[in-house]
Design a protein around this motif. Structure first.
Motif, PDB file in Angstrom:
ATOM      1  N   PHE A 269     -14.727  26.358 -24.067  1.00 23.13           N
ATOM      2  CA  PHE A 269     -14.080  25.756 -25.242  1.00 23.13           C
ATOM      3  C   PHE A 269     -12.806  25.042 -24.811  1.00 23.13           C
ATOM      4  O   PHE A 269     -12.022  25.578 -24.035  1.00 23.13           O
ATOM      5  CB  PHE A 269     -13.731  26.848 -26.259  1.00 23.13           C
TER       6      PHE A 269
ATOM      7  N   ILE B  65     -13.975  15.422 -18.006  1.00 28.76           N
ATOM      8  CA  ILE B  65     -14.081  16.890 -18.058  1.00 28.76           C
ATOM      9  C   ILE B  65     -15.539  17.333 -18.067  1.00 28.76           C
ATOM     10  O   ILE B  65     -15.888  18.377 -17.496  1.00 28.76           O
ATOM     11  CB  ILE B  65     -13.268  17.519 -19.206  1.00 28.76           C
TER      12      ILE B  65
ATOM     13  N   ASP C 169     -16.214  17.283 -14.470  1.00 29.08           N
ATOM     14  CA  ASP C 169     -15.497  18.361 -13.772  1.00 29.08           C
ATOM     15  C   ASP C 169     -16.182  19.713 -13.972  1.00 29.08           C
ATOM     16  O   ASP C 169     -16.204  20.555 -13.070  1.00 29.08           O
ATOM     17  CB  ASP C 169     -14.052  18.471 -14.286  1.00 29.08           C
ATOM     18  N   LEU C 170     -16.688  19.934 -15.196  1.00 26.57           N
ATOM     19  CA  LEU C 170     -17.275  21.238 -15.508  1.00 26.57           C
ATOM     20  C   LEU C 170     -18.796  21.221 -15.380  1.00 26.57           C
ATOM     21  O   LEU C 170     -19.456  22.191 -15.774  1.00 26.57           O
ATOM     22  CB  LEU C 170     -16.848  21.674 -16.919  1.00 26.57           C
TER      23      LEU C 170
END
Lengths: 226, 226
Positions: free
Chosen positions: B3, B42, B45-46
């Motif tokens: 989250f 992101i 990145d994740l």
């Protein structure tokens, strides 16, 4: 556990409220003087008793609310051992634990951004002050900052569990949180292969001084009470 | 569950990333076009795969990233049934569930701020768009807004579990989240004794139009693809 993150627009500072939902005891981390009334309001709204106000370090970009909150609530004010501010109630040492009801906040000494920078670790999250920012880290060119120390402090943080949520004291790009694992993999300041490369990079940033520095540091040495 | 909350400074908009930590499937709620590159970064990145981009309503104060994200990732774009935008992949109905890996996002039809405002409910949190703000609520004086509808929608939200975390689409004062119980007790817009008092108050706010309105609404009717 009750948890709230607050954002101070002018200085892009994040402050944090944590509280034990049963005992209603609360702590504020890195509160900003401008927002003192807001903190007092939410403490009232949630029927909380502030027992600690903690700073991660002597801030150079905003004035702390530690003193005003102590005046208003009788809370203890906490900063790390080695801070020049003589006005705190308590100076925590490395690995010292502050108790807020059933919640434990462990102080981790993480010098580098400043000589008395600490992070505050809980079971699933860490408040990293200016030591570790999202995709960045604090500068090291004033307040006895030291790039070698910061490198070692960041390495220490990277030994924590990768799932721990990172809550920094600032963000300027609209990020609100990260994790140890996410920063380990994606923070450019953590990708240098040697301490020497990191130190060389940090020592050549040539940043201007923070706008508030000449006001904030003297004020923060009085815990914001001036 | 992964989250993240993001803040878009210019419009004080909060956007949200949710993802299943196992399947790596992700959704973005109320993403802002300006920040498209940040979301793509992101996701990379994740190691996440964006499968949905959802808007709570047709925003008047910023341009949505729904179209740009669909172009970049192939995700489905979702808005509520009744929205005038003809460009979404899917129009959700009241109580319809969107699945993101093992995570359920239930659409709740909550008209009032606009006629096609929806909230997105998960097990422990709700994304309330402009229907419920922290200590406030959305205005009702344009885009077929209706104060009676908003009163009823807010009443409906107040039937949810008090511990559910409230994540709004905006905040202008530095608050980042609240809870249903906290708002029930402390939101001034929820303290009126009758619907008539609420409607009278809302209909006399006399607010100026949002700065971005004349640009944002036409752009958002094209999902930001213009």
């Amino acid at each position: 556990m009750i948890f709230r993150q607050f954002f101070h627009h002018e200085s892009s500072t994040y402050s944090y409220l944590i509280a034990d939902n049963q005992t209603k005891e609360a702590a504020l981390i890195d509160p900003v003087k401008d927002d003192t009334d807001k903190y007092l309001q939410i403490l009232k709204d949630l029927s909380l008793k502030l027992i600690y106000a903690l700073d991660t370090h002597t801030h150079a970009d905003h004035i702390t609310a530690l003193g005003p909150l102590r005046d208003a609530t009788g809370c203890k004010t906490v900063i790390g051992e080695g801070a020049a501010a003589g006005c705190a109630s308590q100076y925590v040492k490395d690995e010292e634990v502050i108790k807020v009801g059933s919640l434990d906040i462990k102080a981790l000494k993480t010098p580098g951004h400043t000589i008395e920078s600490y992070c505050y670790l809980m079971s699933d999250r860490i408040f990293t002050g200016d030591t570790l920012l999202i995709r960045g880290c604090g500068r090291t060119d004033f307040q006895n900052g030291d790039s070698e120390d910061l490198y070692k402090s960041l390495q220490r943080l990277m030994t924590l569990d990768k799932t721990i949520t990172v809550y920094p004291a600032h963000d300027y790009k609209g990020w609100t949180s990260s994790s140890i694992g996410e920063e380990a993999n994606n923070n450019p300041r953590l990708q240098f292969k040697t301490m020497e490369e990191f130190v060389d990079f940090m020592n050549n940033l040539n940043l201007p001084n923070p706008k508030m520095m000449d006001i904030a540091i003297p004020a923060n040495l009085q815990c914001g009470n001036n």
